[in-house]
Design an enzyme around this catalytic site. Structure first.
Site, short mmCIF file in Angstrom:
data_model
loop_
_atom_site.label_atom_id
_atom_site.label_comp_id
_atom_site.label_asym_id
_atom_site.label_seq_id
_atom_site.Cartn_x
_atom_site.Cartn_y
_atom_site.Cartn_z
N ASP A 174 7.60 -9.41 6.34
CA ASP A 174 8.68 -9.93 7.19
C ASP A 174 8.43 -11.36 7.66
OD1 ASP A 174 6.55 -8.65 8.55
OD2 ASP A 174 7.69 -8.65 10.41
N CYS B 21 -0.53 -1.31 0.51
CA CYS B 21 -1.71 -1.27 -0.34
C CYS B 21 -2.74 -0.41 0.37
CB CYS B 21 -2.23 -2.67 -0.63
SG CYS B 21 -3.08 -3.37 0.76
N ARG C 208 -1.38 -8.35 -4.72
CA ARG C 208 -0.50 -8.61 -3.60
C ARG C 208 -0.30 -10.10 -3.35
NH1 ARG C 208 1.72 -7.12 1.46
NH2 ARG C 208 1.36 -9.11 2.44
N ARG D 146 1.26 -3.54 5.20
CA ARG D 146 1.33 -4.95 4.82
C ARG D 146 2.76 -5.43 4.57
NH1 ARG D 146 -3.96 -6.59 1.41
NH2 ARG D 146 -3.72 -8.52 2.55
N PRO D 147 3.55 -5.50 5.61
CA PRO D 147 4.92 -6.01 5.45
C PRO D 147 4.92 -7.50 5.11
CG PRO D 147 4.41 -5.64 7.77
CD PRO D 147 3.21 -5.19 6.99
N ASP E 22 -12.21 -9.00 6.87
CA ASP E 22 -12.80 -8.82 5.54
C ASP E 22 -14.31 -8.58 5.58
OD1 ASP E 22 -10.32 -9.06 4.41
OD2 ASP E 22 -10.65 -11.04 3.53
N LYS F 134 -12.28 -16.47 -3.11
CA LYS F 134 -11.07 -15.81 -3.62
C LYS F 134 -9.84 -16.21 -2.80
CE LYS F 134 -9.32 -11.06 -2.98
NZ LYS F 134 -8.71 -11.30 -1.69
N ASN F 135 -9.97 -16.14 -1.47
CA ASN F 135 -8.80 -16.36 -0.63
C ASN F 135 -8.41 -17.83 -0.52
OD1 ASN F 135 -8.71 -13.67 -0.30
ND2 ASN F 135 -9.32 -13.64 1.87
N ARG G 250 -12.13 -7.04 -7.88
CA ARG G 250 -11.02 -7.90 -7.43
C ARG G 250 -11.55 -9.14 -6.71
NH1 ARG G 250 -7.52 -5.57 -3.34
NH2 ARG G 250 -7.11 -7.79 -3.28
#
Ligand code: UD1
Length: 413
Positions: free
Chosen positions: A119, A111, A87, A116-117, A300, A17-18, A392
């Site tokens: 920046d 989330c 996201r 989870r910024p 994860d 997925k990632n 997901r």
């Protein structure tokens, strides 16, 4: 699901997925179609395909392959509702800017696992000359003056590293990312872009250099296998006394997980792209597990490993360093009979002889998977609610586990 069945057998692991999500974002960059082979049938990939559709790309999914036709890409505004659902739509900011030199996106917000910024994503893009205005949570990004540059990340963020790589690939000159994330999925993104004609070096180390090219061409590509799905299945085998063989895995990417499973008493053998696991009669506790950016232990896999510790002999200490709110599975595990005390980001798990099944609720993707693992070794019946979160990142997890001997079904409630 009904707990207590031995989990054993052979299974092939899908693409990660990632890896697939940033690769799908990067698929808007070339002039020409892209085919992603072995595309996992998971909800985040469906959502990403839908967003690509709104941007003007056509996506066709057939026999596990996704074709992305990007010839009509024209839209730089990311659809609000869809972007909130997933996201990783933030990954599209870099490639849209790289290709169209402007982008509008709603601030993704927090989330389930933390604030989870973004920046660092914005810092990286600003270093490449993007002007960003935040108007009430909507980010207007003007990339007309974009140029190659030096980017320093205060923390090696996976998403921010990938975003800058994709934003910089079509900019003349050399962009350097300092303190880049080193995850295998970043190496895979480099491989994908370079096969399309890009010139990126250094992925997998903390310095990545992106030499801009004029254009990229379409390709067919198979992303790397999912180390987290592999790790989750290994945990299922470890907790249920099984003997399991996984194919299509990169054992090298699983070293931290393999190390902990060995400490718990599992016998693990590697041979090429295969891994076999033989579980002990009873797992042993692990002295300490701390999540870290790669090559440290992956956040994860924290929830699944914590579930395994619940039934191990002895006391395990688990510390979550990456996300501030990623122990939400603990409450339900305790209701199932686990003995866990949480203090801030630390969980102390005193292994119990058995857990008992009950109705629990997934609160995030990996925490949900951990509850499934607990249910598989608990006495009696477990029902996990809110499995859309598990979908997901796991393609039909119930089918995979059934094929390994579990008594598990998807029910409509
Ligand atoms: C990616 C993975 C996710 C994994 C995570 C860490 C994808 C689609 N998702 O998420 O599964 O759990 O890496 O391995 O690849 N941070 C900031 N500012 C930013 C960006 C991040 O403070 O601009 C913080 C985050 O809040 C978090 C930490 O950095 O505490 C790590 O986040 P990051 O590496 O960016 O994770 P993601 O790319 O979101």
């Amino acid at each position: 699901m009904l707990g207590g069945e031995r989990i054993e057998g052979s299974i092939r692991v899908d693409a990660a997925k990632n890896a697939v999500l940033p690769i799908l974002a990067a698929a808007i960059l070339p002039e020409g179609d892209v085919i992603i082979r072995d595309c996992p049938d998971i909800r985040d990939v469906h959502a990403m395909a839908e967003i690509l559709g709104k941007l003007g790309c056509e996506t066709i999914w057939q026999n596990g392959e996704m074709l992305i036709r990007n010839g009509r890409l024209h839209q730089w505004e990311m659809p609000d509702e869809l972007s909130k659902q997933i996201r990783s739509s933030i990954f599209l900011l870099g490639p849209i800017l790289g290709k169209l030199r402007r982008a509008t996106v709603t601030y993704p917000g927090g989330c389930e696992i933390g604030i989870r910024p973004i920046d660092l994503h914005l810092k990286g893009l600003r270093a490449l000359g993007v002007r960003i205005v935040d108007a009430g949570g909507v980010l207007y990004c003007d990339g007309r003056d974009m140029h190659a540059g030096d980017v320093y990340f205060d923390y090696p963020s996976v998403g921010a590293t990938e975003n800058v790589m994709m934003a910089a690939v079509l900019l003349p000159g050399i962009t350097t990312i300092h303190n880049a994330a080193k995850e295998p999925e970043i190496e895979d993104l480099q491989r994908f872009i370079n096969r399309m004609g890009g010139k990126i070096r250094g992925a997998g180390t903390q310095i990545i250099e992106i030499e801009g090219v004029e254009k990229l061409h379409g390709i067919s590509y198979a992303p790397i296998p999912d180390r987290i799905v592999a790790g989750t299945l290994l945990c299922a085998g470890a907790m249920n006394g099984g003997k399991m063989e996984l194919s299509n895995v990169h054992p090298w990417d699983l070293v931290p997980v393999i190390d902990k499973l060995q400490e718990m008493g599992c016998r693990i053998r590697e041979s090429g792209n295969r891994l076999t696991l033989e579980a002990p009669e009873r797992l042993h506790a692990i002295s300490q597990l701390q999540t870290q950016p790669h090559p440290g232990f992956p956040t994860d896999m924290q929830a699944q490993m914590l579930a395994a510790c619940c039934v191990a002999r002895g006391t395990s200490v688990i510390i979550e360093n990456v996300f501030e709110n990623r122990l939400s599975h603990v409450a339900d595990l305790c209701r199932m009979g686990a003995n866990i005390r949480v203090n801030g980001r630390m969980a102390v798990v005193q292994g119990v002889d058995a857990m008992h099944g009950m109705r629990v609720m997934a609160r995030d993707l990996r925490g949900g998977a951990a509850l499934v693992l607990a249910g598989l070794c608990a006495q009696g019946e477990t029902i996990v609610e809110n499995i859309a979160l598990i979908d997901r990142g796991y393609a039909h997890l119930e089918d995979t586990l059934s094929a390994l001997g579990a008594k598990i079904d998807r029910i409509d409630v």
